[in-house]
Each structure stands twice: as structure tokens, then as C-alpha cells.
Motif scaffolding. Sequence first.
Motif, mmCIF file in Angstrom:
data_model
loop_
_atom_site.group_PDB
_atom_site.id
_atom_site.type_symbol
_atom_site.label_atom_id
_atom_site.label_comp_id
_atom_site.label_asym_id
_atom_site.label_seq_id
_atom_site.Cartn_x
_atom_site.Cartn_y
_atom_site.Cartn_z
ATOM 1 N N GLY A 1 12.967 -2.501 0.151
ATOM 2 C CA GLY A 1 13.541 -1.458 -0.658
ATOM 3 C C GLY A 1 12.642 -0.265 -0.881
ATOM 4 N N LYS A 2 11.563 -0.141 -0.131
ATOM 5 C CA LYS A 2 10.626 0.946 -0.371
ATOM 6 C C LYS A 2 10.409 1.749 0.894
ATOM 7 N N GLY A 3 9.637 2.823 0.757
ATOM 8 C CA GLY A 3 9.372 3.703 1.873
ATOM 9 C C GLY A 3 8.290 3.157 2.779
ATOM 10 N N PRO A 4 7.892 3.968 3.778
ATOM 11 C CA PRO A 4 6.882 3.509 4.733
ATOM 12 C C PRO A 4 5.544 3.272 4.058
ATOM 13 N N THR A 5 4.856 2.254 4.490
ATOM 14 C CA THR A 5 3.536 1.946 3.957
ATOM 15 C C THR A 5 2.508 2.231 5.035
ATOM 16 N N MET A 6 1.269 2.469 4.587
ATOM 17 C CA MET A 6 0.211 2.803 5.530
ATOM 18 C C MET A 6 -1.074 2.091 5.157
ATOM 19 N N PRO B 1 0.648 -6.744 8.658
ATOM 20 C CA PRO B 1 1.661 -7.605 9.239
ATOM 21 C C PRO B 1 2.614 -6.839 10.146
ATOM 22 N N CYS B 2 2.414 -5.528 10.313
ATOM 23 C CA CYS B 2 3.318 -4.733 11.144
ATOM 24 C C CYS B 2 3.169 -5.097 12.604
ATOM 25 N N GLU B 3 4.234 -4.905 13.352
ATOM 26 C CA GLU B 3 4.133 -4.942 14.798
ATOM 27 C C GLU B 3 3.485 -3.635 15.255
ATOM 28 N N PRO B 4 2.813 -3.644 16.417
ATOM 29 C CA PRO B 4 2.239 -2.403 16.924
ATOM 30 C C PRO B 4 3.301 -1.313 17.044
ATOM 31 N N LEU C 1 -6.773 13.315 1.255
ATOM 32 C CA LEU C 1 -6.123 13.006 -0.026
ATOM 33 C C LEU C 1 -5.996 14.231 -0.922
ATOM 34 N N ARG C 2 -6.792 15.252 -0.672
ATOM 35 C CA ARG C 2 -6.752 16.468 -1.492
ATOM 36 C C ARG C 2 -5.755 17.491 -0.972
ATOM 37 N N ARG C 3 -5.100 17.193 0.149
ATOM 38 C CA ARG C 3 -4.119 18.116 0.719
ATOM 39 C C ARG C 3 -2.729 17.789 0.181
ATOM 40 N N PRO C 4 -1.948 18.814 -0.208
ATOM 41 C CA PRO C 4 -0.572 18.552 -0.643
ATOM 42 C C PRO C 4 0.212 17.850 0.474
ATOM 43 N N GLY C 5 1.003 16.869 0.081
ATOM 44 C CA GLY C 5 1.798 16.148 1.059
ATOM 45 C C GLY C 5 0.977 15.302 2.006
ATOM 46 N N TRP C 6 -0.142 14.764 1.517
ATOM 47 C CA TRP C 6 -1.043 14.011 2.403
ATOM 48 C C TRP C 6 -0.360 12.795 3.019
ATOM 49 N N GLN C 7 0.592 12.200 2.284
ATOM 50 C CA GLN C 7 1.250 11.007 2.836
ATOM 51 C C GLN C 7 1.986 11.322 4.139
ATOM 52 N N THR D 1 -1.560 1.538 0.920
ATOM 53 C CA THR D 1 -0.703 2.240 -0.021
ATOM 54 C C THR D 1 0.088 1.255 -0.880
ATOM 55 N N PRO D 2 0.436 1.655 -2.112
ATOM 56 C CA PRO D 2 1.038 0.714 -3.075
ATOM 57 C C PRO D 2 2.351 0.103 -2.619
ATOM 58 N N ASP D 3 3.129 0.815 -1.785
ATOM 59 C CA ASP D 3 4.431 0.294 -1.381
ATOM 60 C C ASP D 3 4.340 -0.996 -0.586
ATOM 61 N N GLU D 4 3.141 -1.352 -0.125
ATOM 62 C CA GLU D 4 3.003 -2.604 0.617
ATOM 63 C C GLU D 4 3.020 -3.820 -0.303
ATOM 64 N N PHE D 5 2.902 -3.594 -1.612
ATOM 65 C CA PHE D 5 2.824 -4.692 -2.564
ATOM 66 C C PHE D 5 4.076 -4.716 -3.444
ATOM 67 N N PRO D 6 4.419 -5.877 -4.004
ATOM 68 C CA PRO D 6 5.567 -5.954 -4.899
ATOM 69 C C PRO D 6 5.380 -5.044 -6.110
ATOM 70 N N PRO D 7 6.465 -4.589 -6.719
ATOM 71 C CA PRO D 7 6.344 -3.737 -7.905
ATOM 72 C C PRO D 7 5.725 -4.499 -9.076
#
Length: 294
Positions: A18-23, A7-10, A55-61, A202-208
Motif C-alpha cells: 500500500g505504499k510508494g517505491p522504496t529505496m 528483497p527486491c528482484e534486480p 538530500l538537500r535538493r528539493p525532490g531528492w526522492q 527509506t521508511p516505506d520499506e517498513f510497516p507503519p
Amino acid sequence: MVDDISPCEPDRHCRAAGKGPTMRLANIRVDGRTRAARADGDTLVVLEDELTDLLRRPGWQDLALTSNGARVPVAGASFAPLVTTPDKIICAGLNYKAHIAETGRPTPEHPFFFSKFPAALIGAHDELRLPTVSEQTDWEVELTVVIGEPVRDVDESGARAAIAGYTIMNDVTVRDWQHHGPTWLAGKTFEATTPLGPYLVTPDEFPPGEIDLELTCSVNGERMQKSRTSDLLFGVPVLISYMSRVLTLLPGDVIATGTPSGIGGRMTPPRFLEPGDVLTTAIPGIGELQNVCR
């Protein structure tokens, strides 16, 4: 066919309330290589690593969010399996209440699992290879989780924290081979039968809390399965926590959470996939798989 990208704009990254960036991340084939890509509107931004390696790299997000590369139109992208070299593919069986009822089996007291091997996986639009040794290839839409950090012996809170994101699998099953013996492995892992993708959301795109999504499966446009993940017997954190008591889950590991009612083997008369059939598997908010059977 139109994939549900975001649903993001380009050129913007979504933020759930209330959450961080989603991908939304994908694995695509570019110039003879498989590369991770970040969805950005109607394009995919190519990243350096294949998604499993990312996903196996530290800080992949942060790497996935900030890296920039060539852009590929979504409409022309060749989607590879979402992860190509998972250490484990773990699948929950008999985990939707209505599906348990249609099979006539007793309700499990504990989560029940079987496994697949990576050679079974195909991309979101790849051809699905029907086995030559059977005419009983069946469909199973499944919400699927990809692990984002090593996790061992955790409770449900720790399990939630280990989720890299959600995706879609069709756990295509060869029914007669599934029941050649007391375990299901032979019928579950024929090569090139299991579409996985198209996106890792990523989980932040969904409600808790416990995720509640609609999932559907159609053959040649005819709806075969439709349910919601609220019908799960054991929810996602329970499944992850349970398996983490047994072994260490690693980044890139895949956990499929089970299928709802509507499998072809339980229809009267039974129905199975045939050459030329178009199998469509969808979860709104994540995307769609569409695979032609050959």
C-alpha cells in the motif's frame, strides 16, 4: 560477508504494502569522488551527487529514484560514511531499558543527547582507528535516522514525515575519556572511530508505526549485543520531535537512537576492542558494518 541489500528482484523497485517505491541508497567512493548510489539487485547505480548533497535538493526522492549512471558491483564497492558533511550528529544516550538497568543509572524522564563531529565517521568496511591514549574502546550498536527535510518544532507526526531513512551506526566509545568530566563528548568523537552505513533505507520499506528491528554487535564473531528496538525508552518520533523543539533539523542530519545492553565496559571483567579485532554491527533489513580495528 554479505550485505543485506534488498528483497527486491534486480531492476525493480520494491513497494511496501500500500505504499510508494522504496529505496536503498549508499555513499560510495568512485574515481576519487564520493557519490550517492541506488541499490539495484547486486549492483549500485551511481548518482550525480554525494548523498548529503542529494538530500538537500528539493525532490531528492524522485532524483534518486529516476537518475541513472554507471553501475558498480556491490561486492567491489568502497563504502564511504553514509553522510559526510552533516550539519549535526545527535546521539541519544541511556535509551534502551535493559541498557539503563546494566548501567545502574536512574531511568531518564526526558531524552538525553550528546553529539559527535563528522571527522569521527568512517565507512561500512573502513578500518577503525583505536586511540593511542586509551585501552578502553567499547562498542555500541545503534539504529540511526537521517533527516530528509528541514523540521522545527513538530509533533510526532511531523517527525515521522521528516525521516529520509534508517541506517546503522556503531557509537564506538572510549570509556575512560567519556568519564573525564560530566559530559561525554571527549569519549564519543575520536576521529575515525564511528562506522555509519552501509545503506539509507527509506521508511516505506517498513510497516507503519513505531519501527521494531533486531540489532546485533559481534567482535571476532562472538555476539556481544542482541536486542530489538522495541526496548527503546523513547521511540524515534519522540527523539526527533524533542530535538526539533530545540533547533532546526536539516537534511542530512544524523540522529542515533541509543544502544542496548551488552557493552564491554559493563562485563565482568570488562572487555574492550584490541588491534586486529573485527567489529560487526548489523540490523537485518538495513545491512551490516564490518570494521577491522587498527
